[in-house]
Design a protein around this motif. Structure first.
Motif, PDB file in Angstrom:
ATOM      1  N   ALA A  48       0.833  -1.209   0.000  1.00  0.00           N
ATOM      2  CA  ALA A  48       0.000   0.000   0.000  1.00  0.00           C
ATOM      3  C   ALA A  48       0.865   1.255   0.000  1.00  0.00           C
ATOM      4  N   SER A  76      20.670   8.053  -0.734  1.00  0.00           N
ATOM      5  CA  SER A  76      20.594   7.976  -2.191  1.00  0.00           C
ATOM      6  C   SER A  76      21.887   8.452  -2.816  1.00  0.00           C
TER       7      SER A  76
ATOM      8  N   MET B   1       6.271  -3.214 -11.717  1.00  0.00           N
ATOM      9  CA  MET B   1       7.434  -3.142 -10.809  1.00  0.00           C
ATOM     10  C   MET B   1       7.992  -1.711 -10.735  1.00  0.00           C
ATOM     11  N   PHE B   3       7.571   2.453 -10.707  1.00  0.00           N
ATOM     12  CA  PHE B   3       6.622   3.448 -10.230  1.00  0.00           C
ATOM     13  C   PHE B   3       7.289   4.818 -10.280  1.00  0.00           C
ATOM     14  N   VAL B   5       8.915   8.182  -8.980  1.00  0.00           N
ATOM     15  CA  VAL B   5       9.681   8.693  -7.837  1.00  0.00           C
ATOM     16  C   VAL B   5       9.967  10.175  -8.063  1.00  0.00           C
ATOM     17  N   TYR B  41      11.205  15.273 -10.957  1.00  0.00           N
ATOM     18  CA  TYR B  41      11.866  13.974 -10.954  1.00  0.00           C
ATOM     19  C   TYR B  41      13.332  14.107 -10.547  1.00  0.00           C
ATOM     20  N   ILE B  42      13.841  13.059  -9.918  1.00  0.00           N
ATOM     21  CA  ILE B  42      15.283  12.952  -9.691  1.00  0.00           C
ATOM     22  C   ILE B  42      15.951  12.659 -11.032  1.00  0.00           C
ATOM     23  N   HIS B  43      17.075  13.319 -11.293  1.00  0.00           N
ATOM     24  CA  HIS B  43      17.862  13.066 -12.501  1.00  0.00           C
ATOM     25  C   HIS B  43      19.182  12.414 -12.093  1.00  0.00           C
ATOM     26  N   PRO B  44      19.256  11.073 -12.166  1.00  0.00           N
ATOM     27  CA  PRO B  44      20.460  10.394 -11.683  1.00  0.00           C
ATOM     28  C   PRO B  44      21.756  10.891 -12.343  1.00  0.00           C
ATOM     29  N   ALA B  50      19.317  12.649  -3.473  1.00  0.00           N
ATOM     30  CA  ALA B  50      17.973  13.247  -3.465  1.00  0.00           C
ATOM     31  C   ALA B  50      18.005  14.677  -2.911  1.00  0.00           C
ATOM     32  N   THR B  74       9.213  10.475   3.425  1.00  0.00           N
ATOM     33  CA  THR B  74       8.588  10.100   2.154  1.00  0.00           C
ATOM     34  C   THR B  74       7.076   9.967   2.316  1.00  0.00           C
ATOM     35  N   SER B  76       4.010   7.890  -0.014  1.00  0.00           N
ATOM     36  CA  SER B  76       3.988   6.905  -1.093  1.00  0.00           C
ATOM     37  C   SER B  76       2.663   6.164  -1.106  1.00  0.00           C
ATOM     38  N   GLY B  77       2.399   5.517  -2.237  1.00  0.00           N
ATOM     39  CA  GLY B  77       1.197   4.705  -2.346  1.00  0.00           C
ATOM     40  C   GLY B  77       0.552   4.813  -3.711  1.00  0.00           C
ATOM     41  N   TRP B  85       1.164   4.292  -8.861  1.00  0.00           N
ATOM     42  CA  TRP B  85       1.890   4.199  -7.596  1.00  0.00           C
ATOM     43  C   TRP B  85       3.071   5.166  -7.631  1.00  0.00           C
ATOM     44  N   LEU B  87       6.155   7.458  -5.186  1.00  0.00           N
ATOM     45  CA  LEU B  87       6.856   7.775  -3.939  1.00  0.00           C
ATOM     46  C   LEU B  87       7.488   9.147  -4.110  1.00  0.00           C
ATOM     47  N   VAL B  89       9.930  12.015  -2.081  1.00  0.00           N
ATOM     48  CA  VAL B  89      10.746  12.427  -0.941  1.00  0.00           C
ATOM     49  C   VAL B  89      10.472  13.909  -0.716  1.00  0.00           C
TER      50      VAL B  89
END
Lengths: 216, 216
Positions: A48, A76, B1, B3, B5, B41-44, B50, B74, B76-77, B85, B87, B89
């Motif tokens: 969830a 991270s 799998m 989602f 972030v 969005y995070i840009h790796p 983060a 965080t 999330s859900g 879904w 998440l 931060v």
């Protein structure tokens, strides 16, 4: 644009009065066979939210269900996992030794083995958080057995905080927290003339902390 | 799998002595045109972690560079974002009004407009954290101008905590925190016989808090 997102859980208990963390050996690469915090991927179909993922992973990897489970924060970056940029949401759980069912090996937090990833660093930071929160909250109570005496609780607080605490002040601060209740009719022989009253955490503080006020 | 972030930043300042949060109108779906926390969005490839992503996104979306930037936690859900879904931060920043350059619209935290996603809920939770931390730390100092008088700082603490604070106790607790320093030779006329000394945050507390001890 994609990266690895995981959840790791630092599971703490007391072993011989020392704050100890439960570790497992990594069952796969990277760090195959090296000690690590129990962790895994979030499963959006099943979890969830991240908190539920942490509870699921903790139970699957260690057999432990911890009523108290708190988010520590995230770690991270590109340098922490050889597979690439990763973000992990770190949770911590505190349980009495009795609920451990052999799924983890316990190590005193000041005597850790070599660890996978940045897990040594994470444990150090979480332990600092726990010691700090112990000073003003009901957090250490989660390390006690379901029923405990005041002297036992006093010992747990002293173990976590690493300093002697005068009993009179300790009792006054326990009153402030108002997080435990005497169990009617439950006493334990002490070998002295007066048996010790047994207490438990109030139900409303099993999953959230009672916190003492301070400040300006 | 997979989602979504993201990172979202709650940017706070004081406006007319009221704690206020900086919002932007969503430039795209979902919630096109609705007020929201600045986020992205995070840009790796670009973000070391983060925290760096939060600083980058805050600057890109609002023009603000905040020395003080703390992770809240965080959220999330599956129910918080219509795309699936997710998440996020959450970070929070506190700045004096002078550094705002028009990139955000300010709303008093007790008079928010309708908000995107679960951002109203997030702001409520972060505000509670800020009020709690104000009671024992240097956090509110980040809402002050670079140079401030003790009465000004006293006013800021009172605004955040929402209660009157006796000046003698306030000064004693400031001494405990040891987080500000008098600026040599810097005074401000007050209209009374004695001008007011000007202070600033000590450099070592620009990015981390000074915290008063309490507890067992």
């Amino acid at each position: 644009m994609t990266f690895i997102v995981t959840v790791d859980v630092a599971l703490f208990t007391l072993q011989e009065n020392r704050l100890s963390v439960g570790l497992i050996r990594r069952p796969k690469e990277p760090f195959l066979g090296t000690w690590a915090l129990p962790g895994g991927y979030i499963h959006p179909q099943e979890d969830a939210n991240a908190h539920h993922a942490a509870a699921r992973i903790l139970q699957q990897k260690t057999g432990v269900i911890s009523p108290y489970l708190e988010e520590f924060g995230t770690v991270s970056g590109g340098g922490r996992d050889p597979r690439g940029w990763s973000l992990s949401v770190i949770y911590f759980a505190l349980v009495p030794p009795s609920v451990l069912v052999g799924g983890v090996e316990l190590f005193a937090v000041d005597a850790l083995p070599p660890l996978s990833f940045d897990h040594a660093d994470i444990i150090t930071q979480v332990v600092a958080r726990i010691r700090s929160k112990a000073s003003y909250s009901s957090l250490p109570m989660h390390l006690c057995a379901e029923e405990f005496t005041i002297p036992e609780l006093h010992g747990v607080y002293q173990s976590i905080m690493g300093v002697p605490l005068a009993m009179a002040g300790f009792r006054r601060k326990l009153d402030d927290l108002d997080a435990i209740e005497a169990i009617t009719g439950a006493i334990r022989p002490t070998g002295k003339s007066r048996p010790a009253q047994l207490y438990r955490i109030k139900p409303e503080f099993e999953k959230v902390l009672s916190v003492r006020e301070r400040g300006f």
